[in-house]
Enzyme design. Structure first.
Site: not given
Ligand code: GDG
Length: 469
Positions: A157, A365
């Site tokens: 990921h 990312d």
């Molecule tokens: C890893 C990889 C890859 C965030 N703040 C809140 C909240 N979130 C949710 C967002 C989104 C998720 O968390 C974050 O997803 P990301 O993709 O930005 O990042 P990572 O957590 O670092 O995930 C990344 C992912 O895996 C999937 O393969 O895209 O690159 O690092 O869904 O909405 N959700 C809530 N409150 C928050 O304050 N409910």
């Protein structure tokens, strides 16, 4: 239909809506095949290192959730020390933040062996095993060492850095050999895929066999990029639900005289939050017309607070937000509203939809799902603009976003200014193209293509027909 066994560090109950897109997409296959989801329970217990800990089994409809506890020493070395103290920073190109303590790699190996020992007896010969993420890179080779011959796929990921960075990890060759024991290695972007190919070619003399197949370490494997998507239908439904609509209306009322910019990130150094604040400060400095008319809401949800690099980033961010508000704020206007808190998932789409601009500007990312969520939550008739870092995996797909280099505060400020002023027709055109991409490559498409490719990977090696999933 073969049974799907998913393995990841943490397990989510797919019946709970808060579990999010990945759990929902995997649940589809797990439900249809009566599969297993295996991982760490999240519990740390005080027993001897490497010793046996209890397995917990819970039936979630047709799916079995099997989790195991970890003892303190194993947890600290495997999870805090190696996964989050070495692999996370290195995979995000931050060698300066990695702590290469030898005992951590031993704990990482020990826990992966423990996962394999606990999982192997649960496997049936025809199972398809799908291992997720950097915590479990050596799991495939540990399962193979126990005689498991099932199809085993791995998806990373996080980004895979270029060979000179990856090769700085003591034991990088062991890690990469572990990756090559899978039948399929899936990466988020073409760039990550290129890094994988160039590493195995240079360091392990791999032979390309065409169509993503490689001969390396005396076996054949397939590698490719499989950009993860979101569950577009689910997120659109969440956007239309009362809680999101209420949030949208409340934000619209509150900010009726201003333009809203939004950032939603885990508080992590990979997300580029201080760089984003400096770019926003530059915008305020260059464009006095943005004073009183633009507000940035930054949600920084707490994450891994027991790691010191995270407390550093928290202090840096707080001090930047404080100084921007102190220098530019007015009695009736605060330029930045920063929240170090998690916002309820049901409210997020309302916040996205009320915003004219999303700032998704990570320094690095794997993909970044916030970018895709923002697109799906917009009103197609009056959509907001996505400002996206070229260093997010999502940049390969979301070409119609305004692309920025997050290290360049001036360039990013210019892009934000363009976004704030973009005419409606241009916003609609860009948004329509971005939404089409999110829909075409949603999380179900991602699951399907990965599992089809995994079936194909082993079929080509064994000569058995491709499996229909
Ligand atoms: C890893 C990889 C890859 C965030 N703040 C809140 C909240 N979130 C949710 C967002 C989104 C998720 O968390 C974050 O997803 P990301 O993709 O930005 O990042 P990572 O957590 O670092 O995930 C990344 C992912 O895996 C999937 O393969 O895209 O690159 O690092 O869904 O909405 N959700 C809530 N409150 C928050 O304050 N409910």
């Amino acid at each position: 239909m073969p049974r799907l066994v998913v393995v990841s560090n943490r397990v989510a109950d797919p019946r709970k809506t808060a579990a999010g897109g990945l759990a929902v997409a995997l649940a589809e296959f797990l439900n249809n095949t009566g599969g297993i989801w295996f991982g760490w329970s999240g519990k740390v217990v005080e027993t001897a290192a490497g010793g046996d800990t209890a397995l917990h089994t819970q039936q979630a409809g047709p799916v079995k959730l099997v989790t195991m506890d970890l003892n303190r020493e194993d947890h600290d070395a495997y999870y805090l020390g190696y996964s989050n103290g070495v692999l996370w920073p290195v995979c995000h190109y931050r060698l300066d933040l990695a702590d290469f303590e030898t005992s951590h790699i031993e704990g990482y190996r020990r826990v992966n062996q423990l996962f394999a020992r606990k999982l192997a007896p649960l496997l049936q010969p025809d199972d398809i095993v799908w291992v997720h993420d950097y915590h479990l890179i050596p799991l495939g080779s540990e399962l193979r060492a126990l005689g498991c011959q099932q199809r085993i796929g791995f998806f990373l990921h996080v980004p895979l850095p270029p060979p000179p960075i990856f090769a700085a990890i003591p034991g990088h060759d062991w890690l990469m050999k572990g990756l090559c024991s899978y039948d399929l290695v899936g990466l988020q972007s073409e760039e990550d895929h290129e890094h994988f190919c160039s590493y195995i070619t240079r360091e392990a003399h791999a032979q390309p066999l065409g169509e993503g197949l490689w001969r390396v370490f005396n076996r054949t494997l397939r590698a490719g990029s499989f950009p993860i998507g979101i569950d577009v239908e689910e997120f659109a439904a969440l956007t239309a639900a009362p809680e999101a609509r209420e949030m949208h209306e409340r934000m619209k009322r509150e900010y009726s005289l201003r333009k809203l910019l939004v950032g939603v990130d885990r508080l992590d150094y990979s997300k580029g939050l201080p760089h984003r604040m400096r770019a926003f400060r530059e915008l305020l400095k260059r464009y006095p017309d943005t004073h009183r008319s633009a507000t940035l809401i930054q949600i920084a949800s707490p994450s891994r607070e027991d790691v010191s690099a995270y407390t550093d980033i928290l202090h840096e961010l707080e001090s930047l937000c404080g100084s921007i508000n102190g220098n530019y704020g007015e009695l009736d206007w605060m330029p930045v509203r920063y929240m170090h808190r998690t916002v309820a998932r049901a409210k997020l789409p309302g916040l996205y939809r009320a915003s004219q601009v999303a700032l998704v500007t990570p320094l690095r990312d794997g993909m970044n799902l916030v970018a895709k969520e923002f697109i799906v939550a917009q009103d197609p008739d009056d959509p907001g603009v996505l400002v996206l870092s070229r260093f997010a995996g999502a940049a390969e797909q979301l070409r119609e976003a305004l692309m920025v280099n997050p290290y360049d505060a001036e360039g990013t400020a210019e892009a934000i200014h363009i976004a704030l002023q973009m005419p409606r027709e241009e916003r609609k055109e860009r948004h329509a193209a971005l939404l089409a991409t999110c829909k075409r490559c949603d999380v179900h498409w991602w699951c399907d293509t990965f599992l089809q490719s995994l079936a194909k990977a082993q079929a080509q090696e064994t000569g058995t027909p491709w499996l229909r999933l």
